[in-house]
Design an enzyme around this catalytic site. Structure first.
Site, PDB file in Angstrom:
ATOM      1  N   PRO A  23     -28.465  40.488  27.798  1.00 28.80           N
ATOM      2  CA  PRO A  23     -28.750  41.173  29.061  1.00 28.80           C
ATOM      3  C   PRO A  23     -27.605  42.109  29.446  1.00 28.80           C
ATOM      4  CG  PRO A  23     -28.409  38.791  29.377  1.00 28.80           C
ATOM      5  CD  PRO A  23     -28.392  39.034  27.928  1.00 28.80           C
ATOM      6  N   GLN A  99     -33.500  37.840  31.517  1.00 34.29           N
ATOM      7  CA  GLN A  99     -32.548  36.919  32.148  1.00 34.29           C
ATOM      8  C   GLN A  99     -32.791  36.910  33.656  1.00 34.29           C
ATOM      9  OE1 GLN A  99     -28.364  38.065  32.846  1.00 34.29           O
ATOM     10  NE2 GLN A  99     -27.752  36.275  31.659  1.00 34.29           N
ATOM     11  N   TYR A 187     -21.095  33.565  38.694  1.00 36.67           N
ATOM     12  CA  TYR A 187     -22.218  33.793  39.596  1.00 36.67           C
ATOM     13  C   TYR A 187     -22.724  32.458  40.174  1.00 36.67           C
ATOM     14  CZ  TYR A 187     -22.200  38.635  37.978  1.00 36.67           C
ATOM     15  OH  TYR A 187     -21.844  39.930  37.700  1.00 36.67           O
ATOM     16  N   ARG A 232     -27.186  30.733  29.825  1.00 31.69           N
ATOM     17  CA  ARG A 232     -25.879  31.351  29.559  1.00 31.69           C
ATOM     18  C   ARG A 232     -24.780  30.591  30.286  1.00 31.69           C
ATOM     19  NH1 ARG A 232     -23.942  37.608  28.892  1.00 31.69           N
ATOM     20  NH2 ARG A 232     -24.651  37.161  26.794  1.00 31.69           N
ATOM     21  N   LEU A 308     -17.799  40.780  21.546  1.00 31.91           N
ATOM     22  CA  LEU A 308     -17.007  41.530  20.564  1.00 31.91           C
ATOM     23  C   LEU A 308     -17.393  41.219  19.121  1.00 31.91           C
ATOM     24  CD1 LEU A 308     -13.405  41.856  22.004  1.00 31.91           C
ATOM     25  CD2 LEU A 308     -15.040  43.673  21.459  1.00 31.91           C
ATOM     26  N   GLY A 330     -23.845  43.491  22.160  1.00 33.49           N
ATOM     27  CA  GLY A 330     -24.032  44.235  23.410  1.00 33.49           C
ATOM     28  C   GLY A 330     -23.534  45.667  23.321  1.00 33.49           C
ATOM     29  N   ARG A 331     -22.230  45.848  23.577  1.00 34.65           N
ATOM     30  CA  ARG A 331     -21.709  47.212  23.663  1.00 34.65           C
ATOM     31  C   ARG A 331     -21.843  47.979  22.350  1.00 34.65           C
ATOM     32  NH1 ARG A 331     -16.348  45.040  26.227  1.00 34.65           N
ATOM     33  NH2 ARG A 331     -17.081  43.352  24.890  1.00 34.65           N
TER      34      ARG A 331
HETATM   35  C1  LIG Z   1     -23.215  47.406  30.860  1.00 33.69           C
HETATM   36  C2  LIG Z   1     -23.161  45.906  30.759  1.00 33.69           C
HETATM   37  C3  LIG Z   1     -23.941  45.147  31.618  1.00 33.69           C
HETATM   38  C4  LIG Z   1     -23.950  43.739  31.505  1.00 33.69           C
HETATM   39  N1  LIG Z   1     -24.810  43.014  32.286  1.00 33.69           N
HETATM   40  C5  LIG Z   1     -24.946  41.697  32.065  1.00 33.69           C
HETATM   41  C6  LIG Z   1     -25.990  40.963  32.691  1.00 33.69           C
HETATM   42  O1  LIG Z   1     -26.853  41.512  33.376  1.00 33.69           O
HETATM   43  N2  LIG Z   1     -26.031  39.619  32.476  1.00 33.69           N
HETATM   44  C7  LIG Z   1     -25.123  38.994  31.666  1.00 33.69           C
HETATM   45  O2  LIG Z   1     -25.196  37.773  31.508  1.00 33.69           O
HETATM   46  N3  LIG Z   1     -24.173  39.674  31.024  1.00 33.69           N
HETATM   47  C8  LIG Z   1     -24.080  41.016  31.174  1.00 33.69           C
HETATM   48  N4  LIG Z   1     -23.185  41.725  30.431  1.00 33.69           N
HETATM   49  C9  LIG Z   1     -22.409  41.040  29.385  1.00 33.69           C
HETATM   50  C10 LIG Z   1     -23.112  41.185  28.028  1.00 33.69           C
HETATM   51  O3  LIG Z   1     -24.346  40.495  28.020  1.00 33.69           O
HETATM   52  C11 LIG Z   1     -22.232  40.633  26.889  1.00 33.69           C
HETATM   53  O4  LIG Z   1     -22.054  39.258  27.082  1.00 33.69           O
HETATM   54  C12 LIG Z   1     -20.879  41.317  26.834  1.00 33.69           C
HETATM   55  O5  LIG Z   1     -21.034  42.724  26.852  1.00 33.69           O
HETATM   56  C13 LIG Z   1     -20.083  40.897  25.598  1.00 33.69           C
HETATM   57  O6  LIG Z   1     -20.760  41.236  24.423  1.00 33.69           O
HETATM   58  P1  LIG Z   1     -20.328  42.571  23.577  1.00 33.69           P
HETATM   59  O7  LIG Z   1     -18.858  42.445  23.292  1.00 33.69           O
HETATM   60  O8  LIG Z   1     -21.173  42.525  22.350  1.00 33.69           O
HETATM   61  O9  LIG Z   1     -20.601  43.756  24.448  1.00 33.69           O
HETATM   62  C14 LIG Z   1     -23.131  43.111  30.554  1.00 33.69           C
HETATM   63  C15 LIG Z   1     -22.339  43.889  29.708  1.00 33.69           C
HETATM   64  C16 LIG Z   1     -22.362  45.266  29.778  1.00 33.69           C
HETATM   65  C17 LIG Z   1     -21.534  46.074  28.814  1.00 33.69           C
END
Ligand SMILES: Cc1cc2nc3c(=O)[nH]c(=O)nc-3n(C[C@H](O)[C@H](O)[C@H](O)COP(=O)(O)O)c2cc1C
Length: 386
Positions: A23, A99, A187, A232, A308, A330-331
């Protein structure tokens, strides 16, 4: 065969591979409704080959939004645009997932591209985005400069649990095949769990897990047997006096008994803005991977690793080491929505575009052949291709 691209079945859900888009809140909703931005943003990941695509944290009540741009499922009117997204994801071969969340005392923030990304101010109010009173287990602000939330009355806690169930019903009606409860990132659910933020005297304070467990029960009542339920967690509170890992294991075992299937092992967004004093709390990649494995073994839940995970090989290594069953990207996927289909090539699974959208395949095969021919001609003529 790379495990990352083996199909994954859980209850009645079938994913074509183990790559999950986690998400990611976009703050681009219109009055709590998902917008065309959400449709475009999410479908890119399905077209890029992801197995499961999660819609961002979707608020179970308006007070639980993070920003004015958050989307929600607190009313039946919010179902329709999400149903269209679920259908579009399914058409592109991904499992549509969503989510549900509530930000508790972290509600009422500026969109991150506005102002300083902190709590809403008078200036925001003058521009049409007024602050609202947030709610939490106890009347404790996140930190200096944050508004003090209103402590929930016991009866309000009960009605919030009901709201989680109602939102799960709406997610079901919207056609999602997997649901995640946001129990992390400081949260509301995390606020009830952590001794740092829950100083209540009623039954939701005497047993800090009670809120989470009752939410799980309310959600499972509305969420069909054949659809998996994700949860989560933040692996560590990263603060003195915070939630300990032993409690996390106990919580996960109790959640499993209530029909949760997958623990999504996140770590971001701490419970408090206060820095850790003295206690050494690691939040490294290695800590996360090892803790995920420990939780997997101790709880018997399926595990989704996140945070990451950048290269296809790193994703594959997590699976091979039995630290995870699913990999969230994610990113990296924001940077490259085609991460899954590119990862297939990198891991030697697929070289012929078979998993790309059929509308593209023939042209991509021809493109590759033409590019090869051009390279060969250039190399025969001993010149550089531009
Ligand atoms: C733009 C953005 C919005 C996010 N929104 C949520 C969210 O709505 N709910 C959540 O549990 N995590 C949220 N996250 C966290 C991501 O789900 C993820 O856990 C986090 O980016 C780490 O993973 P990554 O290193 O692959 O990006 C968000 C992350 C980003 C970058």
């Amino acid at each position: 065969m790379a495990q990352l691209f083996t199909p994954y079945t859980l209850r009645g859900m079938h994913a074509r591979n183990r790559v999950v888009i986690p998400p990611m809140q976009q703050s681009s909703g219109i009055a709590g409704m998902a917008s065309l931005w959400h449709l475009a943003h999410l479908v890119r990941f399905a077209m890029g080959g992801a197995g499961i695509v999660f819609v961002e944290s979707t608020a179970v009540e308006a007070r639980g939004r993070n920003t004015h741009g958050d989307i929600g499922l607190w009313s039946d009117a919010q179902i329709e645009p999400l149903a269209r997204i679920a259908e579009a994801l399914r058409q592109q071969g991904a499992v549509p997932a969503i989510q549900l969340g509530h930000t508790g005392r972290k509600a009422g923030m500026q969109k991150w591209w506005v102002g300083h990304g902190g709590p809403l101010t008078q200036v925001d109010a003058e521009q049409g985005e007024p602050p609202w009173t947030s709610v939490a287990p106890s009347a404790l602000p996140v930190g200096p400069g944050w508004p003090t939330p209103q402590a929930l009355e016991t009866i309000e806690v009960e009605s919030l649990i009901h709201a989680w169930g109602e939102s799960a019903r709406r997610a079901r009606e919207a056609g999602f095949s997997a649901l995640e409860v946001h129990g992390a990132h400081g949260y509301l659910i995390h606020q009830f769990l952590s001794p740092v933020t829950n100083q209540r005297q009623d039954r939701f304070g005497q047993d800090r897990m009670r809120f989470a467990l009752e939410v799980a029960e309310a959600v499972r009542r509305e969420w069909p047997e054949d659809r998996p339920l994700f949860w989560r967690v933040s692996l560590a509170d990263v603060v003195d006096g915070g939630l300990e890992l032993e409690e996390m294991v106990e919580l996960l075992c109790k959640l499993k008994a209530r029909g949760v299937d997958v623990v999504d092992c996140s770590s971001g967004g701490g419970i408090s803005s206060h820095p850790t004093q003295g206690k050494s709390v690691s939040n490294s990649l290695r800590f996360r991977a090892e803790t995920a494995k420990l939780l997997r073994e101790a709880s018997g839940l399926q595990v989704m690793a996140v945070g990451l995970i950048i290269t296809p090989q790193a994703a594959e290594n997590h699976l091979q080491a039995q630290q995870a069953d699913l990999i969230a990207v994610g990113r990296e996927a924001l940077y490259n929505p085609n991460w899954p289909v590119h990862a297939e090539v990198a891991l030697g699974v697929n070289h012929n575009y078979a998993t790309w959208p059929q509308q593209y395949r023939m042209f991509l095969v021809r493109r590759a052949a033409a590019a090869d021919a051009l390279r060969n001609r250039c190399s025969a003529a001993n010149r550089t291709c531009t």
